[in-house]
Design a protein around this motif. Structure first.
Motif, PDB file in Angstrom:
ATOM      1  N   LEU A 180       0.751  -1.168   0.070  1.00 50.44           N
ATOM      2  CA  LEU A 180       0.132   0.135   0.078  1.00 50.44           C
ATOM      3  C   LEU A 180       0.840   1.268   0.124  1.00 50.44           C
ATOM      4  CD1 LEU A 180      -2.604  -1.064   2.507  1.00 50.44           C
ATOM      5  CD2 LEU A 180      -3.201  -0.396   0.241  1.00 50.44           C
ATOM      6  N   GLU A 181       1.873   1.187   0.833  1.00 48.37           N
ATOM      7  CA  GLU A 181       2.856   2.391   0.949  1.00 48.37           C
ATOM      8  C   GLU A 181       3.551   2.480  -0.430  1.00 48.37           C
ATOM      9  OE1 GLU A 181       5.021   1.860   4.411  1.00 48.37           O
ATOM     10  OE2 GLU A 181       5.937   3.972   4.156  1.00 48.37           O
ATOM     11  N   LEU A 182       4.139   1.614  -1.134  1.00 52.24           N
ATOM     12  CA  LEU A 182       4.726   1.618  -2.128  1.00 52.24           C
ATOM     13  C   LEU A 182       3.984   2.044  -3.330  1.00 52.24           C
ATOM     14  CD1 LEU A 182       7.596   0.297  -3.698  1.00 52.24           C
ATOM     15  CD2 LEU A 182       6.036  -1.318  -4.410  1.00 52.24           C
ATOM     16  N   ALA A 183       2.565   1.471  -3.309  1.00 54.17           N
ATOM     17  CA  ALA A 183       1.661   2.211  -4.290  1.00 54.17           C
ATOM     18  C   ALA A 183       1.506   3.656  -4.173  1.00 54.17           C
ATOM     19  CB  ALA A 183       0.516   1.384  -4.243  1.00 54.17           C
ATOM     20  N   ALA A 184       1.292   4.108  -2.824  1.00 57.01           N
ATOM     21  CA  ALA A 184       1.125   5.386  -2.730  1.00 57.01           C
ATOM     22  C   ALA A 184       2.336   6.360  -3.108  1.00 57.01           C
ATOM     23  CB  ALA A 184       0.651   5.552  -1.219  1.00 57.01           C
TER      24      ALA A 184
END
Lengths: 638, 181
Positions: B87-91
């Motif tokens: 999720l963090e990577l995508a954000a």
């Protein structure tokens, strides 16, 4: 600011100092010199540690360790405790505790053994610091500018919100102190073996180190399992997870050592065995570090896999243990004979306090072996894992005789029993009455309930009727009452474990607002459920009212939190904390129709486990202090 | 003499424990690396969508860009650990992240899981019967692949990603592959 570099440097200096200690030990340097090096190592490593704590407290994100484990939004207490949330920080903490404990041992050990002790301790610390500095450095920096240039916001990776709990935050330091205090009995054993029995057996220092280690281990394990109970949301206290097991094994070995030392101190028996246990307990504590840190066994606790680290700790473990055992084989007999010449009584009657202590030791070490086997078994056959049923089933066979021994041994006298003490009949009679009472009160007549009640109350009653010594002054009195307290606590724990395990009622239900569900004798009503947006998390908060047969008992809040930074969910469970019954309410998913999934658990007597553990610790404290006070009777030291 | 043999038991026990632990280390390093080949093209595939989503995932989606393919499943505990990182990577980055929902018992399990935990994926394909997973040589979930512009698998990771791996290996590699023609 070069503070971090200074901290790094001072740790490197400690590594040099430990090598100096080894040379000092070999070259017969004066005791004062050795003490000074130990003090210097303590101060320098403490400085190093303080620097890291400052970096954590200030959230110095250029430090990799801070970036990986902390976050700017964390409160100060958890910013600091984040230090040991990751691999590098925990090892640093462990190494620091090891240096402190080694220094304490160095100051306290008999003059004749100091040189040998210093060699063993110095080598060990050299190896451990080599690991910390070269394989697991907490001093690595990260390039904040380049991360920012890539568009990554640098505010710390946050770490795990499950770790934001006071009991969790303090349990690793306690456990590490427990592990590292074991260096004192270990080092003293190695020292006396190295001296081939030319010096007196260092009973006092081994005993003191062992009891302190036991106290810290018990506290560490206790707080850890209390955290699991409060926070993890599965309503259990012990999951037989490899990491939990790896703290349990040294605890069992330390418990065995504490008891065998009683006998070694009294009549000089079991000396080889005590030395074996001292080496084994320390080895098991390093095995624990290995299992947690190498990540070779899947576990909630383990971190990233890194072969180099695993291999280093493994070599360290094998080297330390093998040299300990090797010394025991080659020089053990010499130490034993030397010490035996001053003592007569060598054979033990089966039915006597020493006989029971010996059986207790065999049983305990078998338990440790069973736990070891179950923990390592998945490595041999990856398709099979030894779970709770394996451990519960097998260990319960050992718990029963262990508890009977714990009840009987303190009531027996040393040596041959001249006549059977009438007191011996009291505990079985009362325990039988209590068991019958339980049969009447509880509807479920499970055999385990009865055995648990019987053996548990046997221990409790026998601890209560234990008479104080007629001689020996206040020190002996404290020691005796310490044993009594510790066994009393043990009995409480045993009853609690059996009862909570056998009588737990678990239900997974869907609650709508104002709906009531029943569990055991209690009714649980959902009074209110709301969403909250807090700075670091979003919470679903539900208020439950617990009533018993219509009478209101308490109102509790259960929470499910979604941490924004970590994108992770945690549950703050509601536990009715008072009394002997616990009702455990954990929130699950909410549905669109307004229902909320709730896991309800009724667990009796679980609070007795924490109480019992603390009483055991208090008892151990008494046992520790007692012999330090002036004795009126003859000293046991040789 | 007997005593010495008795005293040697701990040493033998230690040897046994050492052997088991060494095996553990070796196993933990070699798990599955034999079956997976990098630098081979992604097989042809066209996976259906998971319930609640309009489009699935096909090989054509990967071509012309450097992308990440993550194999997960709602049954997979380690995926839960990895999920916040994804999720963090995508954000934080704009690297396309594709999901392969692998071996779900019920088709809707995966969608429900994502609804609860958030969806980091740009597109998701369902592979309940391991059709693609077997061609790829997937041994467990989660696994993550880096696929270059031509659809060739250039990097592969078994187990959960963490920021250490992302910063040290994955992100630099993606930057490098972006430069390639």
């Amino acid at each position: 600011m070069y503070l971090n570099e200074l901290g790094h440097l001072s740790l490197a200096l400690v590594m040099g100092l430990s090598l100096l200690q080894v040379f000092a030990g070999f070259s017969g340097a004066s005791s004062a010199f050795i003490n000074r090096t130990a003090l210097a190592a303590t101060l320098l490593s403490t400085f190093s540690m303080v620097v890291l704590v400052i970096a954590m407290a200030n959230v110095d994100l250029s430090m990799k360790i801070v970036h990986d484990t902390s976050h700017i939004s964390k409160p100060l207490f958890y910013r600091i405790s984040s230090l040991w949330a990751g691999h590098e920080g925990s090892l640093m903490l462990w190494a620091w505790c090891l240096i402190l404990c080694n220094a304490i041992g160095c100051f306290k050990i008999n003059e004749e053994l100091k040189a040998s002790y210093t060699i063993a301790g110095g080598l060990l610390i050299f190896a451990v610091l080599g690991f910390v500095i070269f394989f697991s450095s907490p001093w690595l920096r990260i390039d904040v500018a380049s991360l920012a240039a890539r568009g990554i916001i640098v505010e710390g990776q946050g770490g795990n919100p499950l770790l934001q709990d006071p009991y969790l935050a303090i349990h690793p330091p306690l456990l590490y102190l427990g592990y590292t205090f074991l260096i004192i009995p270990f080092g003293a054993t190695i020292a006396v073996l190295m001296n081939k029995g030319r010096s007196p057996f260092p009973l006092t220092i081994i005993r003191n180190g062992t009891i302190i280690a036991w106290i810290f281990l018990t506290l560490g394990i206790g707080f850890g399992s209390y955290w699991a109970w409060r926070e993890l949301g599965w309503g259990g206290v012990w999951a037989w997870d490899p990491v939990e097991n790896s703290s349990l094994m040294p605890w069992i070995a330390t418990t065995a050592l504490m008891h065998s030392l009683l006998l070694t101190g009294k009549s000089g028996q079991l000396k080889l065995w005590s030395m074996f246990l001292a080496i084994t307990a320390f080895a098991l504590s390093i095995l624990g570090m290995f299992l947690v840190r190498s990540g070779i066994i899947d576990s909630v606790h383990s971190f990233a896999q890194d072969a180099a680290r695993g291999v280093y700790i493994l070599i360290l473990l094998l080297f330390i243990t093998a040299s300990g055992y090797f010394l025991l084989i080659t020089h053990g007999e010499a130490v034993k004979t030397k010490y035996d010449s001053q003592k007569k009584n060598e054979t033990a009657e089966l039915v006597s306090r020493e006989g029971f202590l010996i059986i207790n030791n065999w049983l305990l070490i078998t338990c440790a072996l069973i736990v070891l086997l179950g923990t390592l078994y998945p490595l041999l056959n990856s398709r099979v894992s030894a779970g709770a049923p394996y451990f519960n089933f097998i260990l319960s066979f050992f718990m029963v005789p262990l508890l009977i021994l714990a009840a009987a041994a303190p009531l027996l006298s040393w040596g041959k029993q001249e006549k059977i003490d009438k007191k011996l009949y009291i505990p079985p009679i009362i325990a039988t009455l209590l068991t019958i009472l339980v049969l009447i009160i509880f509807e479920k007549h499970r055999i385990a309930n009865m055995i648990g009640t019987f053996t548990g109350s046997l221990v409790i009653v026998s601890a209560l009727i234990l008479k104080g010594p007629q001689y020996g002054g206040i020190g002996a009195m404290l020691h005796r009452n310490g044993i009594r307290l510790a066994h009393f606590g043990l009995g409480l724990c045993a009853v609690s474990i059996v009862f909570s395990g056998m009588n737990t009622v678990e239900k997974n239900l869907v609650f709508h607002p104002f709906q009531t569900h029943e569990i055991a004798d209690f009714e649980v009503k959902l009074k209110n459920i709301q969403q909250y947006d807090e700075p670091s998390y979003i919470a679903t908060r539900a208020v439950f009212e617990i009533t018993q047969k219509g009478k209101k008992i308490t109102q509790n809040t259960s929470e499910r939190r979604f941490y924004k930074v970590e994108k992770m969910e945690t549950r703050e469970v509601a536990i009715r904390p008072d009394g002997m019954h616990s009702v455990y309410i954990a929130l699950g998913q909410s549905f669109e129709n307004g229902g909320t999934q709730v896991s309800l658990k009724y667990i009796p007597f679980i609070n007795m486990l924490w109480g019992g553990s603390l009483i055991m610790v208090l008892g151990a404290c008494f046992c520790f202090i007692g012999p330090l006070l002036p004795q009126r009777e003859n000293k046991k030291e040789v | 003499m007997n005593k010495k043999i008795f005293l040697a038991i701990p040493l033998m026990g230690l040897l046994a424990v050492g052997g088991i632990l060494t095996k553990g280390i070796i196993d933990s390093q070699s798990q599955g690396t034999l079956s997976f080949e990098t630098n081979k093209p992604m097989p042809e595939f066209d996976l259906p969508p998971i319930p609640g989503f309009e489009t699935g995932l096909a090989k054509a989606d990967l071509l012309g860009q450097v992308s990440l393919v993550n194999i997960w499943g709602s049954w997979c505990v380690t995926c839960e650990y990895e999920h916040p990182i994804l999720l963090e990577l995508a954000a934080k980055t704009n690297i396309p992240l594709y999901g392969i929902d692998w071996r779900e018992a019920k088709p809707e399990d995966g969608s429900r899981w994502l609804k609860r935990k958030g969806n980091p994926y740009d597109k998701i394909g369902a592979d309940p019967r391991s059709v693609l997973a077997i061609q790829l040589g997937i041994t467990g979930a989660p696994e993550t692949l880096v696929v270059d512009k031509k659809g060739i698998i250039r990097w592969h990771h078994e187990g959960a990603l963490d920021w250490d791996i992302l910063n040290k290996e994955l992100l630099p590699l993606v930057e490098k592959l972006k430069e390639e023609e």
